[in-house]
Motif scaffolding. Structure first.
Motif, mmCIF file in Angstrom:
data_model
loop_
_atom_site.group_PDB
_atom_site.id
_atom_site.type_symbol
_atom_site.label_atom_id
_atom_site.label_comp_id
_atom_site.label_asym_id
_atom_site.label_seq_id
_atom_site.Cartn_x
_atom_site.Cartn_y
_atom_site.Cartn_z
ATOM 1 N N PHE A 227 -4.258 4.204 -3.727
ATOM 2 C CA PHE A 227 -3.722 4.043 -5.075
ATOM 3 C C PHE A 227 -3.441 5.401 -5.706
ATOM 4 C CE2 PHE A 227 -3.995 3.337 -9.646
ATOM 5 C CZ PHE A 227 -3.246 2.197 -9.811
ATOM 6 N N ASP A 228 -2.213 5.614 -6.162
ATOM 7 C CA ASP A 228 -1.838 6.850 -6.853
ATOM 8 C C ASP A 228 -2.345 6.763 -8.294
ATOM 9 O OD1 ASP A 228 -0.482 8.820 -8.401
ATOM 10 O OD2 ASP A 228 1.158 8.859 -6.965
ATOM 11 N N PRO A 229 -3.195 7.690 -8.719
ATOM 12 C CA PRO A 229 -3.758 7.634 -10.077
ATOM 13 C C PRO A 229 -2.707 7.596 -11.185
ATOM 14 C CG PRO A 229 -4.939 9.243 -8.770
ATOM 15 C CD PRO A 229 -3.756 8.807 -7.951
ATOM 16 N N SER A 230 -1.495 8.051 -10.900
ATOM 17 C CA SER A 230 -0.453 8.017 -11.932
ATOM 18 C C SER A 230 -0.067 6.579 -12.307
ATOM 19 C CB SER A 230 0.789 8.785 -11.457
ATOM 20 O OG SER A 230 1.437 8.080 -10.417
ATOM 21 N N LEU A 231 -0.482 5.606 -11.499
ATOM 22 C CA LEU A 231 -0.163 4.208 -11.777
ATOM 23 C C LEU A 231 -1.120 3.549 -12.775
ATOM 24 C CD1 LEU A 231 0.803 2.909 -8.224
ATOM 25 C CD2 LEU A 231 2.321 3.384 -10.142
ATOM 26 N N LEU A 232 -2.160 4.261 -13.183
ATOM 27 C CA LEU A 232 -3.120 3.684 -14.112
ATOM 28 C C LEU A 232 -2.434 3.150 -15.361
ATOM 29 C CD1 LEU A 232 -5.939 2.993 -15.139
ATOM 30 C CD2 LEU A 232 -6.145 5.376 -15.924
ATOM 31 N N LYS B 239 0.835 -1.207 0.000
ATOM 32 C CA LYS B 239 0.000 0.000 0.000
ATOM 33 C C LYS B 239 0.865 1.250 0.000
ATOM 34 C CE LYS B 239 -4.099 -2.000 2.113
ATOM 35 N NZ LYS B 239 -5.014 -2.004 3.258
ATOM 36 N N SER B 240 1.960 1.206 0.743
ATOM 37 C CA SER B 240 2.870 2.352 0.789
ATOM 38 C C SER B 240 3.478 2.605 -0.587
ATOM 39 C CB SER B 240 3.969 2.100 1.823
ATOM 40 O OG SER B 240 4.896 3.156 1.804
ATOM 41 N N LYS B 241 3.929 1.546 -1.250
ATOM 42 C CA LYS B 241 4.508 1.701 -2.590
ATOM 43 C C LYS B 241 3.495 2.332 -3.543
ATOM 44 C CE LYS B 241 7.600 -1.350 -4.319
ATOM 45 N NZ LYS B 241 8.185 -2.652 -4.744
ATOM 46 N N MET B 242 2.277 1.799 -3.536
ATOM 47 C CA MET B 242 1.262 2.297 -4.468
ATOM 48 C C MET B 242 0.893 3.740 -4.165
ATOM 49 S SD MET B 242 -1.219 -0.960 -5.230
ATOM 50 C CE MET B 242 -1.361 -1.568 -3.557
ATOM 51 N N SER B 243 0.841 4.103 -2.891
ATOM 52 C CA SER B 243 0.490 5.487 -2.547
ATOM 53 C C SER B 243 1.580 6.466 -2.965
ATOM 54 C CB SER B 243 0.197 5.617 -1.055
ATOM 55 O OG SER B 243 1.373 5.463 -0.303
ATOM 56 N N ASP C 129 -0.510 -1.213 -18.898
ATOM 57 C CA ASP C 129 0.619 -1.842 -19.586
ATOM 58 C C ASP C 129 0.817 -3.283 -19.124
ATOM 59 O OD1 ASP C 129 1.045 0.561 -20.901
ATOM 60 O OD2 ASP C 129 2.721 1.162 -19.611
ATOM 61 N N THR C 130 0.522 -3.544 -17.857
ATOM 62 C CA THR C 130 0.681 -4.884 -17.285
ATOM 63 C C THR C 130 -0.486 -5.799 -17.654
ATOM 64 O OG1 THR C 130 1.903 -3.971 -15.406
ATOM 65 C CG2 THR C 130 0.940 -6.147 -15.093
ATOM 66 N N LEU C 131 -1.665 -5.222 -17.852
ATOM 67 C CA LEU C 131 -2.887 -5.985 -18.074
ATOM 68 C C LEU C 131 -2.778 -6.940 -19.266
ATOM 69 C CD1 LEU C 131 -5.901 -6.503 -17.403
ATOM 70 C CD2 LEU C 131 -6.431 -4.598 -18.949
ATOM 71 N N GLU C 132 -3.067 -8.197 -18.994
ATOM 72 C CA GLU C 132 -3.255 -9.205 -20.036
ATOM 73 C C GLU C 132 -4.753 -9.490 -20.039
ATOM 74 O OE1 GLU C 132 -0.755 -12.486 -18.855
ATOM 75 O OE2 GLU C 132 1.070 -11.305 -19.099
ATOM 76 N N PHE D 228 -9.540 4.402 -21.282
ATOM 77 C CA PHE D 228 -8.539 5.122 -20.499
ATOM 78 C C PHE D 228 -9.124 6.430 -19.964
ATOM 79 C CE2 PHE D 228 -5.011 8.174 -20.136
ATOM 80 C CZ PHE D 228 -4.194 7.484 -19.238
ATOM 81 N N GLU D 229 -9.878 7.136 -20.802
ATOM 82 C CA GLU D 229 -10.452 8.422 -20.408
ATOM 83 C C GLU D 229 -11.437 8.272 -19.243
ATOM 84 O OE1 GLU D 229 -8.644 8.451 -24.225
ATOM 85 O OE2 GLU D 229 -10.381 7.267 -23.629
ATOM 86 N N LEU D 230 -12.293 7.270 -19.324
ATOM 87 C CA LEU D 230 -13.258 7.048 -18.254
ATOM 88 C C LEU D 230 -12.537 6.651 -16.961
ATOM 89 C CD1 LEU D 230 -16.105 6.836 -17.156
ATOM 90 C CD2 LEU D 230 -16.271 4.545 -18.164
ATOM 91 N N LEU D 231 -11.533 5.804 -17.067
ATOM 92 C CA LEU D 231 -10.762 5.393 -15.885
ATOM 93 C C LEU D 231 -10.060 6.591 -15.252
ATOM 94 C CD1 LEU D 231 -9.323 2.103 -17.363
ATOM 95 C CD2 LEU D 231 -10.981 2.275 -15.485
ATOM 96 N N GLN D 232 -9.443 7.436 -16.075
ATOM 97 C CA GLN D 232 -8.773 8.643 -15.564
ATOM 98 C C GLN D 232 -9.768 9.541 -14.833
ATOM 99 O OE1 GLN D 232 -6.772 10.520 -18.961
ATOM 100 N NE2 GLN D 232 -4.886 10.428 -17.761
ATOM 101 N N GLN D 233 -10.927 9.718 -15.421
ATOM 102 C CA GLN D 233 -11.952 10.570 -14.820
ATOM 103 C C GLN D 233 -12.369 10.009 -13.459
ATOM 104 O OE1 GLN D 233 -15.528 10.869 -17.177
ATOM 105 N NE2 GLN D 233 -16.726 11.599 -15.448
ATOM 106 N N ARG D 234 -12.600 8.721 -13.384
ATOM 107 C CA ARG D 234 -13.013 8.104 -12.118
ATOM 108 C C ARG D 234 -11.930 8.237 -11.051
ATOM 109 N NH1 ARG D 234 -16.156 2.456 -13.233
ATOM 110 N NH2 ARG D 234 -17.975 3.325 -14.280
ATOM 111 N N LEU D 235 -10.683 8.014 -11.443
ATOM 112 C CA LEU D 235 -9.585 8.109 -10.472
ATOM 113 C C LEU D 235 -9.410 9.541 -9.974
ATOM 114 C CD1 LEU D 235 -6.964 5.683 -12.034
ATOM 115 C CD2 LEU D 235 -8.394 5.305 -10.008
#
Length: 170
Positions: free
Chosen positions: A121-126, A40-44, A131-134, A106-113
């Protein structure tokens, strides 16, 4: 049956998971609760998690799944499950785990975050999550478009599961 709402951050996994658990009258278990304080610390701090970081988290969720199955209980979990190997860990060797892939632009996800408050979760990690998503295909998951309303998403999922009534046991 175990249902896992999956997808990148901002897809509404927790909301949809909670609504599904209400619909099925079973327990909702947020996969984020299994993250270590270090994760959690890393992600924040905007630091992406590695596979090594995620492995104990995934194993803890799998253990909880096995406990539910041993008790004969159905539950709805959330977990990003970004890679096929992560889903393989969560699925284990049984066929009683159903993934629900919540997919959005991506746009909808950015808006929600951007609208979120009080989340680690830091929104910059979206982008790193994308990129990781399979992406799973229809053989691996039910795919739901997050542009729909939560009610429409739940209706779509329950129809595809063939479970339009309360079936969960606690």
């Amino acid at each position: 049956m175990i249902v896992i709402a999956m997808g990148v951050c901002g897809t509404g996994k927790s909301l949809i998971g909670e609504l599904l658990s209400e619909h099925f009258a079973c327990e909702f278990i947020d996969g984020d609760s299994f993250h270590s304080a270090a994760n959690k610390s890393k992600m924040s701090q905007g630091i992406p998690l590695t596979d090594e970081d995620r492995l104990p988290w995934l194993q803890a969720i799998r253990q909880a799944i096995e406990e539910k199955q041993q008790l004969g209980q159905t539950a709805v979990f959330t977990c990003s499950s970004l890679k096929r190997m992560y889903r393989d860990i969560l699925r284990g060797s049984d066929g009683n785990v159903q993934f629900i892939y919540l997919k959005g632009s991506f746009e909808l996800l950015q808006q929600r975050l951007a609208e979120r408050e009080d989340h680690f979760f830091d929104p910059s990690l979206l982008q790193t999550q994308l990129d990781t998503l399979e992406e799973p295909d229809l053989n691996e998951a039910i795919i739901a478009d997050i542009a729909l309303t939560p009610k429409q998403i739940v209706e779509q999922i329950t129809q595809q599961l063939g479970m339009n009534h309360r079936v969960c046991q606690n």
